[in-house]
Write a protein that holds these residues in place. Structure first.
Motif, PDB file in Angstrom:
ATOM      1  N   LEU A 123      54.936 -19.235 -52.556  1.00 24.04           N
ATOM      2  CA  LEU A 123      55.022 -20.511 -51.843  1.00 24.04           C
ATOM      3  C   LEU A 123      53.875 -20.664 -50.861  1.00 24.04           C
ATOM      4  N   LEU A 124      53.488 -19.579 -50.212  1.00 22.57           N
ATOM      5  CA  LEU A 124      52.377 -19.632 -49.261  1.00 22.57           C
ATOM      6  C   LEU A 124      51.069 -19.961 -49.969  1.00 22.57           C
ATOM      7  N   ARG A 125      50.839 -19.337 -51.102  1.00 23.08           N
ATOM      8  CA  ARG A 125      49.604 -19.600 -51.859  1.00 23.08           C
ATOM      9  C   ARG A 125      49.523 -21.051 -52.319  1.00 23.08           C
ATOM     10  N   ALA A 126      50.664 -21.629 -52.677  1.00 23.40           N
ATOM     11  CA  ALA A 126      50.679 -23.008 -53.158  1.00 23.40           C
ATOM     12  C   ALA A 126      50.397 -24.009 -52.049  1.00 23.40           C
ATOM     13  N   ARG A 127      50.545 -23.594 -50.792  1.00 17.92           N
ATOM     14  CA  ARG A 127      50.383 -24.518 -49.671  1.00 17.92           C
ATOM     15  C   ARG A 127      49.183 -24.235 -48.808  1.00 17.92           C
ATOM     16  N   THR A 128      48.468 -23.200 -49.091  1.00 20.36           N
ATOM     17  CA  THR A 128      47.321 -22.832 -48.251  1.00 20.36           C
ATOM     18  C   THR A 128      46.105 -22.647 -49.136  1.00 20.36           C
ATOM     19  N   ALA A 129      45.160 -23.591 -49.050  1.00 21.23           N
ATOM     20  CA  ALA A 129      43.953 -23.523 -49.884  1.00 21.23           C
ATOM     21  C   ALA A 129      42.983 -22.464 -49.365  1.00 21.23           C
ATOM     22  N   ARG A 130      42.775 -22.438 -48.065  1.00 26.08           N
ATOM     23  CA  ARG A 130      41.809 -21.513 -47.484  1.00 26.08           C
ATOM     24  C   ARG A 130      42.330 -21.042 -46.138  1.00 26.08           C
ATOM     25  N   ILE A 131      42.276 -19.739 -45.927  1.00 26.42           N
ATOM     26  CA  ILE A 131      42.773 -19.164 -44.684  1.00 26.42           C
ATOM     27  C   ILE A 131      41.597 -18.583 -43.917  1.00 26.42           C
ATOM     28  N   GLY A 132      41.394 -19.063 -42.690  1.00 27.41           N
ATOM     29  CA  GLY A 132      40.294 -18.592 -41.863  1.00 27.41           C
ATOM     30  C   GLY A 132      40.664 -17.340 -41.093  1.00 27.41           C
ATOM     31  N   PRO A 133      39.648 -16.704 -40.474  1.00 23.19           N
ATOM     32  CA  PRO A 133      39.894 -15.468 -39.714  1.00 23.19           C
ATOM     33  C   PRO A 133      40.942 -15.644 -38.620  1.00 23.19           C
ATOM     34  N   ALA A 134      40.895 -16.761 -37.884  1.00 26.19           N
ATOM     35  CA  ALA A 134      41.860 -16.973 -36.807  1.00 26.19           C
ATOM     36  C   ALA A 134      43.281 -17.032 -37.354  1.00 26.19           C
ATOM     37  N   THR A 135      43.460 -17.673 -38.511  1.00 29.35           N
ATOM     38  CA  THR A 135      44.791 -17.772 -39.102  1.00 29.35           C
ATOM     39  C   THR A 135      45.273 -16.415 -39.587  1.00 29.35           C
ATOM     40  N   TRP A 136      44.370 -15.631 -40.170  1.00 27.27           N
ATOM     41  CA  TRP A 136      44.745 -14.269 -40.572  1.00 27.27           C
ATOM     42  C   TRP A 136      45.209 -13.461 -39.364  1.00 27.27           C
ATOM     43  N   LEU A 137      44.518 -13.607 -38.250  1.00 25.45           N
ATOM     44  CA  LEU A 137      44.921 -12.892 -37.043  1.00 25.45           C
ATOM     45  C   LEU A 137      46.274 -13.375 -36.542  1.00 25.45           C
ATOM     46  N   ASP A 138      46.522 -14.692 -36.603  1.00 22.32           N
ATOM     47  CA  ASP A 138      47.841 -15.203 -36.228  1.00 22.32           C
ATOM     48  C   ASP A 138      48.922 -14.563 -37.104  1.00 22.32           C
ATOM     49  N   GLY A 139      48.622 -14.458 -38.394  1.00 25.25           N
ATOM     50  CA  GLY A 139      49.578 -13.819 -39.293  1.00 25.25           C
ATOM     51  C   GLY A 139      49.804 -12.365 -38.941  1.00 25.25           C
ATOM     52  N   LEU A 140      48.720 -11.651 -38.602  1.00 21.41           N
ATOM     53  CA  LEU A 140      48.850 -10.243 -38.210  1.00 21.41           C
ATOM     54  C   LEU A 140      49.688 -10.107 -36.942  1.00 21.41           C
ATOM     55  N   ILE A 141      49.397 -10.947 -35.948  1.00 22.24           N
ATOM     56  CA  ILE A 141      50.138 -10.881 -34.685  1.00 22.24           C
ATOM     57  C   ILE A 141      51.616 -11.147 -34.928  1.00 22.24           C
TER      58      ILE A 141
END
Length: 764
Positions: A123-141
């Motif tokens: 579901l995440l892949r279907a809704r997110t075309a491109r994930i930037g570094p800041a978003t990856w960090l938000d996910g990690l946090i």
């Protein structure tokens, strides 16, 4: 498809689910507990039915709706495995004493987790075309923080039963680890989605999150011996399933409809999660040994991610500020650009009513296009930079100076009335008129300035700018330098100008241009060897409009090139008609600056001569000195090609421009046309007589013919004959006439019977 509007069987399925959910809620009420304890089969049957129905409803959604089908099939597999484990436990294992551990039910329950992980990721892949570094960090946090807190719940006091087998320990460890990973995945996926508030996404995460919380409560109660089958923990599992099924049947929103959470949420949540992780570490340090090592490591990862995220945010803010500055700064001159100019103007106009005046001025360089075309864009850009620097120096920072685009600059003068604004504009013009030293070239630049003042000339941005622009155009038209708007008068003039321009555009396409022809008489013989084509506009309502009513407007709007070519086509068609009627006449046509800048003109003229069957010698092309001065090098090349085909060339209005002998020497021209300003009074004014006589001699010495315009009486003709002038044209010979009238005049002058006229062509 929505369940409440779907088939009867689907609505029945959801109705059954509501009934089961209500029964589960009633069963945990203390008043109903005695009956439930006496009938344990009811609780088992109710739990089995809820799990099976949830898996079936999600499976139906995956089959019935194509969108996100893979994700919901995976979720169906996970729920189905969980339901199979529950059925096995209730039907087979629960009554054994003691129940086996681990068992097949544990395998099924654990199988739920990898399938649930895969469904969330899909579901995440279907809704997110491109994930930037800041978003990856938000996910990690988010993932690390959620996992840290989940590990506290699932791993505190966990040591396994004494004497337990390796399989028992492994399964016992697998449950908390699976729930920790799921907790981290859920919150991390939400962060990676940009904290989206799409109903499907929120409900799914809420349902799976409630299920994880229920697992934690169950583990805690089991560890402390307080778990009661069929109690509130079981009710939480049921609620989690209901929320997941509801999420599955949500319609997927289009990308344009999906909105991330408010910006404050996207910024605040990572900070809150990092602070929570820090608080967790502080509590663990305060209560020695109370925090599992895994929890500490996960909390530290969340805090580390938050630090890196903060550094990225600072960098992004700096980049945003720089981008904002660049978006409001002109790249070439480094002055504020049009966007910032309008923003400041709007801000100033938003002041309370009755505040101090505000002047708006528009500065437009004169003839910059010719400079740019002649010297090239490199030197044109350099000149604009020098102009901007000089304006800024003269302006002194008492307001805002901006480049609005091209060669146009804007000024905002707070607290400036009409008098002070005019004074400032005059000072700026004086600064601009000092010579500019470019690469081996010294240029003199002039400009036109239009001024409008708030509130005298308008109280809104559009009105002030329109009045300032109108005043600037008036200044450019009458070469007055600075003009302060007179509001309504300029508005009327602008409206008339725009109306005329649009009518002219339409007229060019509708064939409304017509040509009148003025004869040129040969003084030595009295014959008429040729005529000059003079354009008129046959306006549908205004009648015949003369050149001074539309040519300047056409030139300003960039229509002169098209207009001249249309005149050329009509003149050649008339020439062919006259030649067919036995009248061998040359026709002179004026070229514009736009034509001389067009290197394809010689080929076009040659093709037009061929199409109309007119010999090159029958066409004379006239140019003005001002046109030559704009770009002499390019004009010389185009004129040389035209002359090589056999076309005669003339300099028109000689004496009113620069009249440079160097140009006369270098240009490939055959005739000089002396302006009427000198010819008309050469019989009474000694200065005019001297100029005409010397110009005739100059033309002859350069092997050119002299054509005198403005011969209005016989006395002027006598003088011109005495000075050996070659050709004359003027009202004393003939006014410009339509082709049919002029044809009759020519035949009558030649002694022919007008009744024998051959019909002539009038393309208009």
């Amino acid at each position: 498809m929505t369940p409440w509007r779907g088939p009867v069987w689907l609505r029945a399925g959801f109705g059954a689910g509501l009934v089961l959910l209500l029964a589960q809620s009633v069963a945990v009420v203390p008043a109903a507990r005695p009956w439930s304890d006496r009938n344990p089969w009811f609780g088992g049957l109710l739990q089995d039915a809820i799990y099976v129905l949830a898996a079936v409803l999600v499976l139906v959604r995956a089959i019935a709706v194509r969108q996100d089908r893979t994700a919901w099939l995976l979720m169906t597999g996970g729920l189905g495995a969980y339901a199979a484990g529950t059925l096995t436990w209730v039907a087979v294992l629960a009554d054994r004493n003691p129940p086996p551990y681990p068992s097949f039910a544990d395998v099924m329950w654990l199988a739920y987790y990898p399938l649930a992980y895969a469904a969330v990721i899909q579901l995440l892949r279907a809704r997110t075309a491109r994930i930037g570094p800041a978003t990856w960090l938000d996910g990690l946090i988010a993932a690390a923080c959620a996992a840290a807190f989940a590990s506290v719940v699932f791993m505190t006091d966990f040591g396994g039963a004494p004497g337990a087998s390796r399989w028992s320990v492994g399964v016992s460890v697998a449950y908390p680890i699976a729930d920790i990973v799921l907790a981290g995945l859920l919150l991390g996926a939400w962060a990676l989605s940009g904290w989206r508030t799409e109903p499907l996404w929120v409900l799914l995460l809420a349902g799976m999150g409630i299920n994880t919380i229920a697992n934690g409560i169950h583990m805690y109660e089991t560890t402390h011996g307080t778990y009661i089958p069929g109690g509130w923990t079981d009710a939480l599992w049921t609620i989690a399933l209901a929320v997941i099924v509801t999420a599955a049947w949500q319609s997927r929103q289009r990308p344009a409809e999906r909105r991330p959470a408010a910006k404050v949420v996207g910024v605040a949540l990572p900070a809150v999660l990092a602070f929570a992780s820090l608080l967790l570490l502080l509590i663990g340090g305060w209560r020695s040994g109370a925090l599992p090592r895994t929890s500490s490591l996960l909390a530290a990862a969340a805090i580390g991610g938050a630090i890196v995220r903060m550094l990225l945010t600072v960098r992004a803010v700096a980049a945003l500020a720089d981008a904002r500055r660049q978006a409001r700064t002109d790249d070439l001159t480094e002055l504020p650009n049009r966007r910032l100019f309008l923003e400041v103007l709007d801000r100033e106009l938003g002041r309370p009513a009755g505040s101090a005046p505000l002047a708006v001025a528009i500065v437009d360089l004169d003839h910059f296009k010719e400079i740019n075309d002649s010297l090239g864009h490199h030197l044109g850009d350099r000149l604009l930079q020098m102009v901007a620097a000089r304006l800024a120096e003269a302006f002194g920072g008492a307001g805002l100076l901006a480049r609005l685009g091209g060669d146009e600059f804007g000024l905002l003068l707070p607290h400036a009335d009409v008098t002070s604004a005019r004074t400032t504009a005059i000072n700026l013009l004086a600064a601009l008129r000092r010579p500019f030293d470019l690469e081996r070239v010294t240029l003199h630049v002039d400009a036109s300035v239009g001024v409008a003042v708030f509130p005298e000339h308008g109280t809104d941005r559009g009105t002030l700018l329109r009045h300032a622009d109108s005043a600037m155009r008036v200044a450019k038209g009458d070469h007055s330098g600075v003009v302060v708007t007179t509001s309504g008068a300029h508005d009327d003039a602008d409206r008339q100008r725009l109306t005329t321009l649009e009518e002219l555009r339409a007229g060019l396409g509708n064939g409304e241009l017509v040509l009148h022809y003025q004869p040129q008489m040969e003084l030595a013989t009295g014959g008429i060897p040729g005529v000059e084509a003079l354009v008129r506009w046959n306006h549908p309502t205004r009648g015949l409009v003369y050149p001074d009513g539309f040519l300047a407007l056409a030139e300003h709007a960039g229509l002169m090139g098209r207009l001249t070519l249309e005149v050329l086509e009509m003149a050649l068609a008339q020439s062919a008609a006259w030649r067919a009627a036995g009248l061998d006449l040359t026709i002179a046509v004026n070229l514009s600056a736009a034509n001389l800048h067009d290197v394809t003109l010689p080929a076009y003229v040659a093709d037009a001569l061929t199409r109309h069957g007119v010999p090159p010698a029958a066409l004379h092309l006239e140019i003005t000195e001002e046109v030559l001065m704009r770009d002499a090098a390019r004009a010389t090349g185009v004129l040389a090609e035209l002359r090589a085909t056999g076309i005669r060339l003339a300099i028109d209005d000689y004496g009113t421009g620069y009249s440079s002998l160097a140009y006369l020497h270098a240009l490939p021209v055959d005739d000089l046309k002396l302006d009427r300003a000198f010819v008309t009074h050469c019989d009474t004014d000694t200065r005019s007589a001297a100029i005409v006589k010397s110009t005739v001699e100059l033309a002859h010495n350069l092997n050119m013919r002299l054509i005198a315009e403005g011969a209005e009486n016989e006395a002027v003709l006598d003088r011109l004959r005495r000075w050996d002038c070659d050709l004359v044209q003027g009202y004393h010979v003939s006014r410009p006439q339509p082709p049919d009238v002029l044809t009759a005049w020519l035949r009558e002058r030649a002694g022919l019977d007008p009744r024998s006229l051959t019909p002539t062509l009038n393309p208009a």
